[in-house]
Design a protein around this motif. Structure first.
Motif, PDB file in Angstrom:
ATOM      1  N   PHE A  57      30.779  37.898  33.287  1.00 29.23           N
ATOM      2  CA  PHE A  57      31.836  37.600  32.324  1.00 29.23           C
ATOM      3  C   PHE A  57      31.378  37.931  30.905  1.00 29.23           C
ATOM      4  CE2 PHE A  57      34.919  34.359  34.416  1.00 29.23           C
ATOM      5  CZ  PHE A  57      35.049  35.204  35.518  1.00 29.23           C
ATOM      6  N   TYR A  58      30.122  37.591  30.599  1.00 26.74           N
ATOM      7  CA  TYR A  58      29.579  37.861  29.271  1.00 26.74           C
ATOM      8  C   TYR A  58      29.614  39.362  28.981  1.00 26.74           C
ATOM      9  CZ  TYR A  58      26.356  38.182  25.354  1.00 26.74           C
ATOM     10  OH  TYR A  58      25.802  38.462  24.135  1.00 26.74           O
ATOM     11  N   GLU A  59      29.136  40.157  29.919  1.00 25.32           N
ATOM     12  CA  GLU A  59      29.050  41.594  29.691  1.00 25.32           C
ATOM     13  C   GLU A  59      30.428  42.239  29.631  1.00 25.32           C
ATOM     14  OE1 GLU A  59      26.415  43.394  32.505  1.00 25.32           O
ATOM     15  OE2 GLU A  59      24.770  42.032  32.027  1.00 25.32           O
ATOM     16  N   ARG A  60      31.336  41.760  30.460  1.00 24.23           N
ATOM     17  CA  ARG A  60      32.691  42.319  30.441  1.00 24.23           C
ATOM     18  C   ARG A  60      33.392  42.009  29.116  1.00 24.23           C
ATOM     19  NH1 ARG A  60      34.935  40.203  36.148  1.00 24.23           N
ATOM     20  NH2 ARG A  60      36.853  41.322  35.572  1.00 24.23           N
ATOM     21  N   MET A  61      33.186  40.805  28.623  1.00 15.33           N
ATOM     22  CA  MET A  61      33.799  40.436  27.347  1.00 15.33           C
ATOM     23  C   MET A  61      33.136  41.189  26.196  1.00 15.33           C
ATOM     24  SD  MET A  61      36.275  38.640  26.204  1.00 15.33           S
ATOM     25  CE  MET A  61      36.916  37.727  24.807  1.00 15.33           C
ATOM     26  N   ASP A  62      31.819  41.320  26.260  1.00 16.96           N
ATOM     27  CA  ASP A  62      31.101  42.014  25.201  1.00 16.96           C
ATOM     28  C   ASP A  62      31.540  43.472  25.112  1.00 16.96           C
ATOM     29  OD1 ASP A  62      29.120  41.886  23.131  1.00 16.96           O
ATOM     30  OD2 ASP A  62      27.801  43.078  24.405  1.00 16.96           O
ATOM     31  N   ARG A  63      31.777  44.080  26.251  1.00 17.07           N
ATOM     32  CA  ARG A  63      32.233  45.476  26.254  1.00 17.07           C
ATOM     33  C   ARG A  63      33.544  45.614  25.480  1.00 17.07           C
ATOM     34  NH1 ARG A  63      33.362  49.545  31.396  1.00 17.07           N
ATOM     35  NH2 ARG A  63      34.482  51.119  30.196  1.00 17.07           N
ATOM     36  N   THR A 203      39.949  48.234  40.435  1.00 20.37           N
ATOM     37  CA  THR A 203      39.856  49.371  39.524  1.00 20.37           C
ATOM     38  C   THR A 203      39.321  48.920  38.170  1.00 20.37           C
ATOM     39  OG1 THR A 203      42.116  49.072  38.717  1.00 20.37           O
ATOM     40  CG2 THR A 203      41.824  50.486  40.637  1.00 20.37           C
ATOM     41  N   GLU A 204      38.616  49.808  37.511  1.00 19.83           N
ATOM     42  CA  GLU A 204      38.012  49.471  36.229  1.00 19.83           C
ATOM     43  C   GLU A 204      39.067  49.038  35.213  1.00 19.83           C
ATOM     44  OE1 GLU A 204      34.959  51.363  32.908  1.00 19.83           O
ATOM     45  OE2 GLU A 204      36.073  52.703  34.234  1.00 19.83           O
ATOM     46  N   GLU A 205      40.217  49.720  35.208  1.00 18.22           N
ATOM     47  CA  GLU A 205      41.250  49.385  34.231  1.00 18.22           C
ATOM     48  C   GLU A 205      41.674  47.928  34.344  1.00 18.22           C
ATOM     49  OE1 GLU A 205      45.967  50.153  33.543  1.00 18.22           O
ATOM     50  OE2 GLU A 205      44.788  51.886  34.170  1.00 18.22           O
ATOM     51  N   THR A 206      41.904  47.468  35.576  1.00 19.75           N
ATOM     52  CA  THR A 206      42.372  46.093  35.754  1.00 19.75           C
ATOM     53  C   THR A 206      41.250  45.094  35.528  1.00 19.75           C
ATOM     54  OG1 THR A 206      43.974  46.915  37.373  1.00 19.75           O
ATOM     55  CG2 THR A 206      43.611  44.546  37.308  1.00 19.75           C
ATOM     56  N   MET A 207      40.035  45.446  35.904  1.00 23.03           N
ATOM     57  CA  MET A 207      38.902  44.547  35.655  1.00 23.03           C
ATOM     58  C   MET A 207      38.686  44.355  34.159  1.00 23.03           C
ATOM     59  SD  MET A 207      36.225  45.714  38.652  1.00 23.03           S
ATOM     60  CE  MET A 207      34.987  44.507  38.199  1.00 23.03           C
ATOM     61  N   ARG A 208      38.945  45.386  33.378  1.00 25.24           N
ATOM     62  CA  ARG A 208      38.803  45.281  31.923  1.00 25.24           C
ATOM     63  C   ARG A 208      40.009  44.597  31.291  1.00 25.24           C
ATOM     64  NH1 ARG A 208      37.277  50.735  28.999  1.00 25.24           N
ATOM     65  NH2 ARG A 208      37.192  49.217  27.305  1.00 25.24           N
ATOM     66  N   TYR A 209      41.152  44.766  31.916  1.00 26.21           N
ATOM     67  CA  TYR A 209      42.427  44.334  31.337  1.00 26.21           C
ATOM     68  C   TYR A 209      42.406  42.863  30.921  1.00 26.21           C
ATOM     69  CZ  TYR A 209      47.573  44.085  31.102  1.00 26.21           C
ATOM     70  OH  TYR A 209      48.883  43.921  30.705  1.00 26.21           O
ATOM     71  N   MET A 210      41.917  42.003  31.815  1.00 31.59           N
ATOM     72  CA  MET A 210      41.925  40.566  31.542  1.00 31.59           C
ATOM     73  C   MET A 210      41.069  40.215  30.332  1.00 31.59           C
ATOM     74  SD  MET A 210      41.572  39.308  35.507  1.00 31.59           S
ATOM     75  CE  MET A 210      40.443  40.643  35.934  1.00 31.59           C
ATOM     76  N   PHE A 211      39.934  40.893  30.197  1.00 32.74           N
ATOM     77  CA  PHE A 211      39.018  40.613  29.099  1.00 32.74           C
ATOM     78  C   PHE A 211      39.489  41.277  27.808  1.00 32.74           C
ATOM     79  CE2 PHE A 211      36.833  39.566  32.890  1.00 32.74           C
ATOM     80  CZ  PHE A 211      36.019  38.502  32.562  1.00 32.74           C
ATOM     81  N   ARG A 212      40.144  42.414  27.925  1.00 30.25           N
ATOM     82  CA  ARG A 212      40.724  43.056  26.755  1.00 30.25           C
ATOM     83  C   ARG A 212      41.783  42.155  26.117  1.00 30.25           C
ATOM     84  NH1 ARG A 212      42.645  47.946  28.884  1.00 30.25           N
ATOM     85  NH2 ARG A 212      40.555  48.772  28.679  1.00 30.25           N
ATOM     86  N   MET A 213      42.542  41.488  26.969  1.00 30.55           N
ATOM     87  CA  MET A 213      43.582  40.577  26.485  1.00 30.55           C
ATOM     88  C   MET A 213      42.967  39.428  25.680  1.00 30.55           C
ATOM     89  SD  MET A 213      46.392  38.642  28.896  1.00 30.55           S
ATOM     90  CE  MET A 213      45.100  37.826  29.860  1.00 30.55           C
ATOM     91  N   MET A 214      41.873  38.879  26.175  1.00 29.09           N
ATOM     92  CA  MET A 214      41.219  37.785  25.456  1.00 29.09           C
ATOM     93  C   MET A 214      40.567  38.272  24.174  1.00 29.09           C
ATOM     94  SD  MET A 214      39.650  35.390  28.512  1.00 29.09           S
ATOM     95  CE  MET A 214      38.912  36.709  29.500  1.00 29.09           C
ATOM     96  N   ALA A 215      39.996  39.479  24.208  1.00 24.23           N
ATOM     97  CA  ALA A 215      39.394  40.031  22.992  1.00 24.23           C
ATOM     98  C   ALA A 215      40.454  40.290  21.931  1.00 24.23           C
ATOM     99  CB  ALA A 215      38.635  41.316  23.330  1.00 24.23           C
TER     100      ALA A 215
END
Length: 295
Positions: A57-63, A203-215
């Motif tokens: 979670f940390y790394e996904r959010m940091d990205r 898929t990478e797009e959806t895995m990033r999507y949730m964290f992009r929303m929080m960022a």
């Protein structure tokens, strides 16, 4: 719905989340020539607490924080456009009983560009696909496309999000379903035996999507932390319309219609993006409300 992949800079801590300033392991991880916001230790999104002490979670959010920080054009434009669209969307979210934070889903879908259209055909601020929009009561054809009607599209998206939450009870899973499609998320939840999409491999797009929303929430709540100085006075706005004309029959020439109401065709179209042609074909006898802008 497909995310536009826009990158929006992220901010730092506010009262909604706490930072990791006292975590020496994170602080001593390395040196860099530029400064980015710290990943919060925890964050409240749509009433749910997300814990970033998990390494993935940390790394996904940091990205997403890093990516959002350095896409300056998109970040500044989104901040400026929020002055137009947040005041329209926020009351609808409240009226329909949805968390205010869901407006950030709209941000990452379209970067607050009401004319946005993806290569897959998703359109408008909420990037609704044709079939999805029609299922929620919107009119979509070559002449009228209500995915570009901010209020109507927002209500349609809200109905969809609300129905997903009634099933999942988890806003991150709701966001993933909005992005990737409910059937695909349901299948993966069953196959991987998980309760939340945040724990899925997909898929990478959806895995990033949730964290992009929080960022996105972080950036909008504290843009100054990343060097974005966009004061309220520099954000775009719209004056209340001069009038709203009720139309119950075909308007053959919108250029003439605009002139009759004291505005240019360009001004009329800009205020009514859902009008896709130079006429309004009311073959089904519907009632439309055409905005006449103040200027």
């Amino acid at each position: 719905m497909l995310a536009m992949g826009c990158a929006i800079a992220a901010g730092t801590a506010t009262s909604a989340y706490s930072t990791e300033k006292d975590n020496p392991e994170r602080k001593e991880a390395g040196m860099t020539a530029v400064r980015t916001a710290e990943v919060p230790k925890k964050m409240v999104f749509a009433g749910q607490t997300v814990d970033f002490s998990r390494e993935d979670f940390y790394e996904r959010m940091d990205r997403e924080i890093v990516a959002f920080t350095f896409m300056h054009t998109n970040s500044v434009l989104a901040l400026k456009r929020s002055g137009i669209y947040f005041p329209v969307v926020e009351p609808i979210l409240k009226e329909m009983g949805l968390p205010d934070d869901l407006k950030y889903l709209m941000v990452i879908e379209s970067n607050l560009d009401p004319t946005a259209k993806s290569s897959a055909g998703a359109a408008g601020l909420w990037q609704l696909m044709t079939a999805t929009a029609r299922s929620q009561g919107l009119e979509v054809n070559s002449n009228i496309d209500e995915r570009y009607h901010v209020e109507k599209a927002t209500r349609a998206a809200c109905k969809l999000l609300k129905s997903y939450y009634e099933e999942y009870g988890d806003w991150l899973t709701v966001a993933a379903a909005y992005n990737a499609g409910k059937n695909g998320i349901d299948r993966r939840l069953a196959e991987q035996r998980q309760a939340s999409a945040a724990d899925l491999w997909m898929t990478e797009e959806t895995m990033r999507y949730m964290f992009r929303m929080m960022a996105a929430k972080m950036m909008f709540e504290n843009p100054q932390a990343f060097g974005f100085d966009v004061p309220e006075k520099s954000r775009y706005s719209r004056k209340p319309p001069r009038e709203t004309v009720t139309v119950t029959s075909t308007v053959k020439d919108l250029v003439e219609f605009a002139g009759q109401h004291g505005v240019s065709y360009a001004q009329l179209k800009r205020a009514n993006l859902w009008l896709r042609e130079s006429s309004l074909q009311d073959e089904s006898g519907r009632t439309y409300r055409v905005v006449i802008p103040a200027e």
